[in-house]
Design a protein around this motif. Structure first.
Motif, PDB file in Angstrom:
ATOM      1  N   PHE A 102      26.373  24.014  -1.212  1.00 32.13           N
ATOM      2  CA  PHE A 102      25.897  25.303  -1.704  1.00 32.13           C
ATOM      3  C   PHE A 102      25.710  26.313  -0.578  1.00 32.13           C
ATOM      4  O   PHE A 102      25.596  27.500  -0.827  1.00 32.13           O
ATOM      5  CB  PHE A 102      24.662  25.103  -2.576  1.00 32.13           C
ATOM      6  N   PHE A 103      25.737  25.835   0.671  1.00 31.75           N
ATOM      7  CA  PHE A 103      25.800  26.798   1.776  1.00 31.75           C
ATOM      8  C   PHE A 103      27.186  27.440   1.824  1.00 31.75           C
ATOM      9  O   PHE A 103      27.313  28.624   2.117  1.00 31.75           O
ATOM     10  CB  PHE A 103      25.481  26.132   3.116  1.00 31.75           C
ATOM     11  N   ILE A 104      28.234  26.655   1.519  1.00 31.33           N
ATOM     12  CA  ILE A 104      29.556  27.288   1.522  1.00 31.33           C
ATOM     13  C   ILE A 104      29.674  28.245   0.342  1.00 31.33           C
ATOM     14  O   ILE A 104      30.328  29.273   0.437  1.00 31.33           O
ATOM     15  CB  ILE A 104      30.748  26.293   1.563  1.00 31.33           C
ATOM     16  N   ARG A 105      29.005  27.932  -0.741  1.00 29.70           N
ATOM     17  CA  ARG A 105      29.023  28.851  -1.891  1.00 29.70           C
ATOM     18  C   ARG A 105      28.277  30.142  -1.525  1.00 29.70           C
ATOM     19  O   ARG A 105      28.736  31.246  -1.834  1.00 29.70           O
ATOM     20  CB  ARG A 105      28.381  28.163  -3.092  1.00 29.70           C
ATOM     21  N   ALA A 106      27.134  29.995  -0.865  1.00 35.34           N
ATOM     22  CA  ALA A 106      26.361  31.168  -0.455  1.00 35.34           C
ATOM     23  C   ALA A 106      27.172  32.009   0.526  1.00 35.34           C
ATOM     24  O   ALA A 106      27.209  33.236   0.417  1.00 35.34           O
ATOM     25  CB  ALA A 106      25.046  30.736   0.184  1.00 35.34           C
ATOM     26  N   ALA A 107      27.847  31.338   1.468  1.00 36.87           N
ATOM     27  CA  ALA A 107      28.655  32.070   2.453  1.00 36.87           C
ATOM     28  C   ALA A 107      29.815  32.768   1.756  1.00 36.87           C
ATOM     29  O   ALA A 107      30.140  33.915   2.062  1.00 36.87           O
ATOM     30  CB  ALA A 107      29.177  31.115   3.525  1.00 36.87           C
ATOM     31  N   GLU A 108      30.419  32.067   0.811  1.00 37.77           N
ATOM     32  CA  GLU A 108      31.546  32.639   0.075  1.00 37.77           C
ATOM     33  C   GLU A 108      31.124  33.957  -0.580  1.00 37.77           C
ATOM     34  O   GLU A 108      31.829  34.966  -0.499  1.00 37.77           O
ATOM     35  CB  GLU A 108      31.994  31.635  -0.987  1.00 37.77           C
TER      36      GLU A 108
END
Lengths: 268, 359
Positions: free
Chosen positions: B173-179
């Motif tokens: 979900f960090f990659i989702r937030a970054a996305e």
């Protein structure tokens, strides 16, 4: 109605697997190597930083990076390019103005953090190997929340790299004027790699362009970001090679300065 | 070619306990661990539970731990093991076990629901979204995620510290937030704060295990977590960046493209069709004329959109994990369950081809 669905119902236990880790490879090797090499390097650097001799070759103007800038009253006059104002005490390294910043730059570096959290702090020692601590709060609290200051040490490291570059340029020197020897190559390679390590920093990548939302509006910063991103992929390798080149450069200058070896000259 | 017999140890059990069981099983050239698990099901352990689907490393179902390493069963070749080596297969440790190799990964679904979705930019109409490839490239890397949750499983923050599950969302979900934070059109400007306050990105100590186990080779740490940490530093820990953003209005960097570049799609009404204030049309002919006029407007992007229906959340304030645990049979309507279909003609923003028949 019969259903095959699993209804979430409160906290359920994990699989009761007795072994702490089932990894069969040599997962302990990487942390062991990291600890050994870092301890070795820190020991060498500490001894050299407090040695206060064999740091300068006056004939060729070679100054070791561990003593640059040489700002102590104990410095040889020729080596002191930026004045001499620190008191000459044995407990104060001649480059005491910059060494703490270099140390903190590497200490807060995203790669070194990975390396020492894994090897020294065992948090975790390797992937899927249990963390050696009962509780864990990561970098959310004092003192580790100060890891967020990495970018300030990056700015300091850029200034220090400029000083190191100046040292490498000044070293094209011989008693007759211009000169070029093996020591110059050593200093040059070291300073180029130091720049590469400094510029490949994750904070630098963020500052030059990573923070933007629209690369298309900032084509130059986008290109700079692309360049830093390529270097950034090698940040770990650069972190280790620069430790190596720093040590080799310092050892070479020490050896020439102490007359253990003589510098191989190409142009006198 | 006839296969050879290899040693396997597979964890069997459920929430009440379990143990590693030994098997001797045939292994052929070119097979992967999931094939062997299937052979065990077919020959020796018909009730062995395993979750699987595509057998091609694209569905993210067969996540398991093979010789202690989080891997996809379908992407772990048997040729990577020695012939004499015992292969140990266990369920993911971080999540509650359901049975054998199947774990309850609903932790991840809950964390997904806690992350605010893409926020459409104000002033840019649907259909008018324009993005350049260079602007979306970074986000696209994160779209490769197959949600196998190996990164969530390996992350020591929750793997070794169950109590952190509440505060920590995990690498997926960090990659989702970054996305979303890097998305050129996302209108939210609080994602950096959310990453710190709601997702607990500060717990991450960048030991990079998530990147190591990612079967899609997403550079989770270098390209998502560290950039998000740096973005959070801009917002929360760097006084100079904060001051600079105030002085030079650099905070506009965070604004979606629509605010500054993309012109708002103004549907200019042609003068010829401009009607006097005639109130609502009453006769069928007026209806037809009104519809004709609307057709000439082409698209009325600025019509009043109906207020959305509240989501049917349960007593915990969250959506049901699956339709089985929800109120309704079948999935929710993506249009909102209170929207009647077909839509009333006044509510649509395009000219329906069947409308000419109405008059």
């Amino acid at each position: 109605m019969t259903t095959t669905a699993t209804t979430p119902a409160g906290a359920r236990p994990r699989a009761a697997i007795a072994a702490k880790t089932l990894r069969t490879d040599r997962w302990w090797l990487a942390p062991l190597l990291t600890v050994s090499l870092l301890v070795l390097w820190v020991a060498y650097a500490t001894v050299r930083a407090f040695m206060q001799k064999w740091y300068f070759v006056s004939d060729y103007h070679y100054l070791t990076p561990f003593y640059s800038p040489c700002v102590s009253k104990g410095c040889t006059a020729e080596a002191a390019e930026f004045g001499r104002f620190l008191p000459d005490w044995p407990i104060i390294p001649f480059a005491a103005v910059t060494l703490p910043f270099l140390l903190l730059f590497r200490l807060t570096c995203y790669y070194y953090r990975r390396a020492y959290y894994r090897s020294f702090w065992m948090s975790p020692p390797a992937c899927a190997v249990p963390d050696g601590h009962r509780t864990y709060s990561g970098e959310t609290r004092f003192p580790l929340i100060f890891q967020n200051a990495h970018r300030y040490f990056f700015y300091a490291a850029v200034l220090i790299s400029i000083i190191n570059t100046w040292d490498a340029i000044r070293a094209f020197h011989s008693p007759q004027g211009f000169g070029f020897g093996l020591g110059n190559l050593v200093l040059l390679v070291n300073v180029i790699l130091l720049w590469a390590y400094t510029v490949s920093c994750h904070s630098c990548r963020h500052i030059v362009g990573g923070r933007l939302k629209h690369f298309s509006k900032h084509p130059l910063r986008y290109r700079a970001w692309g360049f830093v991103s390529k270097l950034n992929a090698k940040h770990m390798q650069l972190a280790w090679t620069t430790l190596g080149t720093l040590m080799v450069t310092d050892a070479y200058v020490m050896a020439v300065s102490a007359n253990w070896i003589s510098d191989l000259r190409f142009i006198h | 070619m006839m296969g050879e017999v290899r040693n396997f140890r597979v964890w069997r059990g459920d929430a009440d306990g379990g143990q590693l069981e030994d098997f001797q099983v045939e292994v052929n050239d070119g097979e992967v661990v999931l094939d062997i698990i299937h052979r065990l099901q077919a020959t020796q352990a018909p009730d062995l539970a395993v979750r699987w689907n595509c057998k091609a490393g694209k569905c993210g179902s067969c996540s398991m731990e093979i010789n202690g390493k989080p891997r996809l069963g379908c992407m772990t070749r048997m040729s990577t093991f020695e012939a004499t080596e015992t292969v140990t297969v266990t369920p993911l440790r971080t999540f509650p076990v359901i049975r054998d190799l199947v774990t309850d990964v609903s932790f991840n679904y809950q964390k997904a629901r806690e992350l605010p979705a893409f926020a459409p930019p104000a002033g840019v109409a649907p259909g008018e979204y324009r993005m350049q490839q260079v602007d979306v490239e970074r986000s696209q890397e994160f779209r490769k995620c197959i949600e196998c949750f190996l990164c969530q499983n390996v992350c020591h923050v929750v793997r070794d510290h169950e109590e952190n599950k509440k505060a920590f969302s995990g690498p997926r979900f960090f990659i989702r937030a970054a996305e979303l934070d890097m998305h050129p059109l996302d209108a939210r400007t609080d994602r950096k704060d959310l990453a710190v306050e709601e997702q607990g990105i500060g717990y991450c100590n960048i030991t990079k295990c998530c990147t190591e186990v990612c079967p899609e080779h997403i550079k989770i740490t270098d390209n998502a977590i560290i950039p998000m940490k740096e973005r959070a530093v801009d917002r929360r820990y760097d006084p100079i960046a904060w001051l600079g953003s105030k002085i030079f209005h650099r905070d506009q960097l965070d604004r979606p493209a629509g605010h500054t570049t993309t012109g708002v799609a103004t549907a200019e009404r042609p003068a010829s069709s401009r009607q006097p204030d005639a109130g609502s049309p009453s006769t069928p002919a007026e209806h037809a004329a009104s519809h004709q006029a609307q057709g000439e407007i082409s698209m009325n992007w600025h019509r009043e959109a109906p207020a959305g229906q509240a989501a049917p959340v349960g007593s915990d304030g969250r959506l049901p994990v699956t339709e089985f645990t929800g109120q309704m049979a079948g999935a929710q309507s993506p249009f909102g369950d209170d929207v009647p279909l077909p839509l009333p003609v006044d509510d649509i923003n395009y000219q329906h081809p069947s409308r000419t028949d109405e008059g």
